[in-house]
Design a protein around this motif. Structure first.
Motif, mmCIF file in Angstrom:
data_model
loop_
_atom_site.group_PDB
_atom_site.id
_atom_site.type_symbol
_atom_site.label_atom_id
_atom_site.label_comp_id
_atom_site.label_asym_id
_atom_site.label_seq_id
_atom_site.Cartn_x
_atom_site.Cartn_y
_atom_site.Cartn_z
ATOM 1 N N TYR A 173 49.314 7.844 53.950
ATOM 2 C CA TYR A 173 49.576 9.195 53.456
ATOM 3 C C TYR A 173 48.708 9.511 52.234
ATOM 4 C CZ TYR A 173 53.866 9.520 56.287
ATOM 5 O OH TYR A 173 54.767 9.585 57.314
ATOM 6 N N THR A 201 55.023 10.711 47.948
ATOM 7 C CA THR A 201 55.370 10.012 49.201
ATOM 8 C C THR A 201 56.093 8.687 48.969
ATOM 9 O OG1 THR A 201 53.125 9.128 49.193
ATOM 10 C CG2 THR A 201 53.536 11.039 50.582
ATOM 11 N N VAL A 238 47.300 10.854 56.884
ATOM 12 C CA VAL A 238 48.011 12.122 56.735
ATOM 13 C C VAL A 238 47.392 12.888 55.574
ATOM 14 C CG1 VAL A 238 50.248 13.236 56.391
ATOM 15 C CG2 VAL A 238 50.127 11.035 57.571
ATOM 16 N N GLN A 278 56.039 5.032 52.545
ATOM 17 C CA GLN A 278 55.577 6.414 52.426
ATOM 18 C C GLN A 278 56.335 7.319 53.390
ATOM 19 O OE1 GLN A 278 51.224 5.929 52.991
ATOM 20 N NE2 GLN A 278 51.068 6.465 50.819
#
Lengths: 350, 350, 350, 350
Positions: free
Chosen positions: B3, B9, B308, C27
């Motif tokens: 991420y 996160t 991501v 995450q």
């Protein structure tokens, strides 16, 4: 001084004054539930050609806008409108004070927005991955005519209606100057069309013959179910409600509303034509009672010695635009005087 | 998947977890009046070099913005901000829900507004003949760094301070990512400067090492006098207030807040450099932990299989910009992996 | 000093701390849309025996009340509640700040209202000739258990449900201490009953084992459709939403929520019994973790040297009532110490 | 049917109608900045014997209350008032809709609260350990005369003034029926006293001779500084503001306001005396234009065939209280007819 700065410089049409006198000592119940209000509602329904609409009377335009919008929206929803829209710029944050964001869209020079803009705004929010972090557009606010004299055509209004229907938005039309729009030569939108194409609109009285008053028409009756609570809560339920009934009853007798609107528009278009002939261009085309004219600053100074205008905007270093309005109360002789003055300025400043 | 889409996160810095455990069965009074909160306040005062400031702890950023702004403004007053400002676009109308208009100003590509814009907006309202019909600008909201990675210089902030002081406006700085701004190589604004130049600002915890939490610093103590009422009213007064104290106490011990911020910024700048080398331009220069990079859509599709990112905006028919973030929690090995991937994409899509 | 003043003096149940550590570097996406929140929601649905409910996580009780009520009501509608209800007396006007009147009804000594009161209030408004001038009751707010330790029976709750259903009102239950209510020996209301009898309720975490957090259960899903907008707008959407998921996931694993609640209630009832035996009467019967005990002022002074209590109210010139609370964190040895002290005071002050 | 149900069943005093006609085609600027408003303000200042007060004109009472209170309070502050106060029971939650809690206090049968109650409420909040969780009382709202016909004496008003001054609260007097209070035989409070003892009050026009309109007097000019913004925002700034100027200019010419008030009070007291003589007791003593009379239900049914009254409250199983009002417009012949009827009912129902 002669006033052409706005359309609420005088009192009201003599028919209304006469009726106020006739009814003065009559006893009625309050809050708009009297028989005169009932009669006025019936006449408005007849003018709209619809029996299935609810009509409420409020005192002024800002009050009406704030009350209608607060009644229609939930707290996470906002109102799309032209960046020049009255609710966005001239109501001291009344809509926000009731908790709702005004979602301003770029407007045309004559103050309009279109269906494509609305759809883009709606989809941008709907399709955003963080859509719940963004105010949900739920209502489209337009003015007919606009604050800048523009007029939505039936086709434009239909497109707005369709995009609203497709996405579950309310369409609300601010008709503070509706009479002057309906009476414009180029207009093709009727009261019946407004009933067909909007959820709610109002018929402006304050600027069109009344002392004060706006008639809110809920075509979407479900949405207006509890509207009287909102009227009371927002301070818009007049104790002597009959005063509003009297005014709209008179305005909607024998076509008075349209008759006085038509005359004011003719006067305004005459002023506009004279301005153009005299070399003073129009800021934007307006087929209504408001005209926005560009003058050299020197000419404005001269004009201001005898005529009150409304300063609109600076155009360039030596020119400004002003608003000149007529209304139901404007005298022909004053229009003639103004036209003469403009012609003279045209010669002096060309 | 790795991420890089945002800076929240993971959980929190291990020091905080450790402290939570150590203090878990300790008994304290609630609502932020315990000794740990007192200690954290002292450390923040020390970091600011100021004893004469009030520090309050809230849970999240939107809550903080809405609460501070509601506490500072009267109902006819509004908040000037960049059109890209968080309060304008990503808080579901929280400011409007408390009754205030957000007065959006055009922003630079990196999300800033300047003193001249503020002054023009203030004077436009003040000098309008109908000024009472227009929301009164009373507060300037800026983010440091901005939502788009921009950073106000000391000179820019000073100019904003001066225009606010000249016109009686509050200057409020949203510091959701303040650490990453303070740690940017090009930054010349210190906490002490913020104390000197603003009325109130907040030091973001949620995105900089904490589980959650923002520390609001009222330099203008008079304006913050009744702030705890507003905290309670807006749902921002945490019952176990010490949780906020614990977090800020740890973050402000031994320079932890700056240390973790600095590392994240270095990682972000490394990613930015690799992107540019690989032929992927930056949407706007950002010296902070957020980088906005333009990729061909095909490259993005490829990137998205393993990483991501946060989709930002369409650039043209075949390119989009995305946001890549680092944080206190970003592992160097993940940065290396991402950089490798970007280089490979650079070759494939050049 | 030992704290018995409230039920939020410690951190959280060790299981939660452990889970925070385990998941710390994991995450996840934010705002409650991660897999841990999903798991917690499933467990709550299982505990309720219902798949067709929506579960949202917020941070604190005042925030939850204000957000739920703002989401459910239109601006002309108000919330009926006991005059001792939390929203009426201890939320700094949060409900009013979102525009709604709290319609307070006289409460029983243990803080309850009944269906007959609700019906009378509804009919009084509905049947008033000026009903549109009066706030429309549209929601009933009760706390289970109440702020004063009272507990609604299934019969009482059913009666409230029926009167609400009959008149189109929402029934909303504030469950800040719900665990302690569910675990009370005399309780006959289950989570499944709450689902059957209310529109929305919340399961309190802050006071029952969590660091913070309340789980809102919308049984009336239609009414909760856009609730996430409201959460964001009112500052209640936690960025690292998983923190809430973690806590409720642990609390609803292996019956932990009920287990810790039961123990706390047993401790509280033991304290109550000892008080009565020692000659200190209870202000009102409470089968929950809060006990309200009347002491001579001299005894209180003595007690206060070692124990922190919450001052409740003056009873007469020489007596006051105080609140003594237990919680999931209360140690048996502390209960014993307190009981010993109370017995000693009983001897000294009889 | 003859209407005695309220004091707004007719239009306005003939002098106002005449002036409306005389000025109808005169051109003025809008929003209350015209010369007629200026003249009316001067006359009100003269009637108050004070040059240093600000006078604003609004349309109606609910609007005035909501606007004044919103202008004076910050969001964590509330308004103390009698539980029978208009803002608490008959304004559809207008004060709450602007974000403020109405803090209702038990009232005397004639609708009054006293300084001791105010002080207790202020101290209860101030001295509560959780004071920040409780709405801060910041304004006292009273009506003179009250909704139930009561009248504050100069001593009572002075005591309220002193407690407000001591604790930093605003004292605001709703004068919807102020004329009838000033004209009451037992009254010892003058306009000059109101200026000396309050921060702001309003002189009601709607119920005392005008078509509509209330004149707000800010004695505390600092508090009213930005009041015109609030008027606009709350929909209370009438476009043709001169209509309000005209009405108050007439009402304050040659003592008209007092003259018509005095006559109405004499009529009301005559009705009250006849009721008592006829064996129908008064619910509470009222020295003003409103009388609250207890009738057997059978007598009321009979009365209702020819007279419209306002149903007030059930007294016991066979008796109810109704309100009978006179106003500036009540004809002596109608009073005589009503008195005759009451005497007849007295004989029939004794």
């Amino acid at each position: 001084m002669l006033y052409f700065n706005c359309d609420y410089t005088e009192g009201c049409h003599p028919n209304i004054l006469r009726r106020l006198e006739e009814t003065n000592m009559m006893q009625t119940i309050g809050y708009g539930e009297d028989e005169i209000c009932a009669s006025a509602r019936e006449k408005i329904r007849a003018a709209c050609g619809r029996e299935d609409i609810d009509v409420h009377f409020l005192v002024g335009g800002t009050q009406t806008n704030a009350t209608v919008i607060a009644a229609l929206l939930r707290s996470h929803q906002g109102a799309l409108c032209a960046e020049t829209g009255h609710i966005n710029v001239h109501e001291s944050g009344a809509v926000e004070a009731s908790g709702h964001k005004v979602l301003a869209l770029p407007a045309t020079p004559d103050g309009k927005i279109d269906a494509a803009q609305v759809e883009r705004a709606v989809l941008a929010q709907k399709n955003d991955v963080a859509f719940e972090h963004i105010v949900q557009p739920k209502l489209v606010y337009i003015s007919q005519p606009t604050e800048n004299g523009g007029l939505y055509s039936k086709a434009e209004l239909t497109a707005l209606h369709e995009v609203c229907a497709a996405h579950g938005l309310f369409l609300y039309v601010d008709g503070a100057r509706l009479g002057y729009g309906l009476a414009a030569p180029s207009n093709d939108v009727t009261l019946a069309d407004l009933c067909r194409l909007t959820d709610v609109f109002y018929i402006g009285g304050t600027k069109v013959g009344a002392l004060f008053g706006e008639a809110v028409v809920f075509v979407n009756r479900k949405a207006g179910e509890d509207f009287r609570y909102h009227m009371k809560q927002r301070g818009g339920m007049l104790a002597k409600g009959r005063l509003l009934g009297i005014q709209f009853d008179e305005l909607f007798t024998d076509g008075l509303y349209m008759k006085i609107s038509k005359k004011a528009v003719e006067q305004a278009l005459r002023i506009a034509a004279v301005c153009e002939q005299a070399g003073f261009p129009l800021l934007a085309k307006s087929p209504t009672n408001q005209q926005f004219v560009v003058f050299p600053d020197g000419a404005l100074e001269e004009l201001g010695k005898e005529y009150v205008y409304s300063y609109w905007t600076r155009v360039d270093e030596t020119h400004s635009a002003v608003r000149l309005c007529t209304s139901w109360a404007t005298k022909d002789e004053n229009v003639e005087a103004l036209c003469g003055k403009i012609r003279a300025l045209g010669k002096a400043f060309s």
